[in-house]
Design a protein around this motif. Sequence first.
Motif, PDB file in Angstrom:
ATOM      1  N   ILE A  19       0.781  -1.055  -0.041  1.00 48.66           N
ATOM      2  CA  ILE A  19       0.048  -0.187  -0.100  1.00 48.66           C
ATOM      3  C   ILE A  19       0.849   1.444  -0.113  1.00 48.66           C
ATOM      4  CG2 ILE A  19      -1.652   1.302   1.524  1.00 48.66           C
ATOM      5  CD1 ILE A  19      -2.841  -1.352   2.107  1.00 48.66           C
ATOM      6  N   LEU A  20       1.867   1.116   0.781  1.00 44.15           N
ATOM      7  CA  LEU A  20       2.761   2.541   0.902  1.00 44.15           C
ATOM      8  C   LEU A  20       3.409   2.807  -0.326  1.00 44.15           C
ATOM      9  CD1 LEU A  20       4.125   2.225   4.616  1.00 44.15           C
ATOM     10  CD2 LEU A  20       2.348   3.883   3.742  1.00 44.15           C
ATOM     11  N   VAL A  21       4.067   1.597  -0.919  1.00 43.66           N
ATOM     12  CA  VAL A  21       4.551   1.730  -2.192  1.00 43.66           C
ATOM     13  C   VAL A  21       3.824   2.306  -3.411  1.00 43.66           C
ATOM     14  CG1 VAL A  21       5.903   0.281  -3.883  1.00 43.66           C
ATOM     15  CG2 VAL A  21       6.416   0.116  -1.715  1.00 43.66           C
ATOM     16  N   THR A  51      -5.851   3.145  -6.355  1.00 41.50           N
ATOM     17  CA  THR A  51      -4.217   2.734  -6.336  1.00 41.50           C
ATOM     18  C   THR A  51      -4.104   1.622  -5.278  1.00 41.50           C
ATOM     19  OG1 THR A  51      -3.503   4.743  -7.124  1.00 41.50           O
ATOM     20  CG2 THR A  51      -1.885   2.976  -6.466  1.00 41.50           C
ATOM     21  N   PRO A  52      -4.044   1.843  -3.919  1.00 39.21           N
ATOM     22  CA  PRO A  52      -3.972   0.584  -2.779  1.00 39.21           C
ATOM     23  C   PRO A  52      -4.835  -0.622  -3.043  1.00 39.21           C
ATOM     24  CG  PRO A  52      -4.624   2.688  -1.743  1.00 39.21           C
ATOM     25  CD  PRO A  52      -4.603   3.017  -3.432  1.00 39.21           C
ATOM     26  N   ILE A  53      -6.371  -0.545  -3.408  1.00 38.72           N
ATOM     27  CA  ILE A  53      -7.147  -1.421  -3.685  1.00 38.72           C
ATOM     28  C   ILE A  53      -6.589  -2.537  -4.526  1.00 38.72           C
ATOM     29  CG2 ILE A  53      -9.573  -1.999  -4.249  1.00 38.72           C
ATOM     30  CD1 ILE A  53      -9.084  -0.160  -1.776  1.00 38.72           C
ATOM     31  N   VAL A  80       4.216  -5.484  -6.671  1.00 42.55           N
ATOM     32  CA  VAL A  80       2.886  -5.392  -6.993  1.00 42.55           C
ATOM     33  C   VAL A  80       2.557  -3.763  -6.621  1.00 42.55           C
ATOM     34  CG1 VAL A  80       0.675  -5.911  -5.763  1.00 42.55           C
ATOM     35  CG2 VAL A  80       2.436  -7.569  -6.560  1.00 42.55           C
ATOM     36  N   GLY A  81       3.146  -3.245  -5.503  1.00 38.77           N
ATOM     37  CA  GLY A  81       2.871  -1.688  -5.399  1.00 38.77           C
ATOM     38  C   GLY A  81       3.269  -0.856  -6.608  1.00 38.77           C
TER      39      GLY A  81
END
Length: 107
Positions: A19-21, A51-53, A80-81
Amino acid sequence: MISMGANGFQLLVNYIVAILVAIVLSLVLRLPLLPEKPIRFSWTKSALFPTPIFAIGILAIFYSLNIFWIYDGLLIAIIVGVFAALFVKYLFDYIFPNPPKLEGGSE
């Protein structure tokens, strides 16, 4: 029982890393942090949605297939991020086009 390549805490850390990446890279790619106002009816892509989803969804698919690769899946979380941020920036509108505009009301 199928043995997993990482424990539950490591999986949580990997999801947070993905998520952070994804959020940081999408901000570097100049996506807005929040969609335009009103957020409820906005179809603008942003760093916080979707994006994080996409990042956690793709990562969940890898983990459900027991693909952890090296470092207990941390490297896959980073990849993946990055992929999720690039996908939302460059390919999202081709896969998921905006809905047609309605004229004459809120129906």
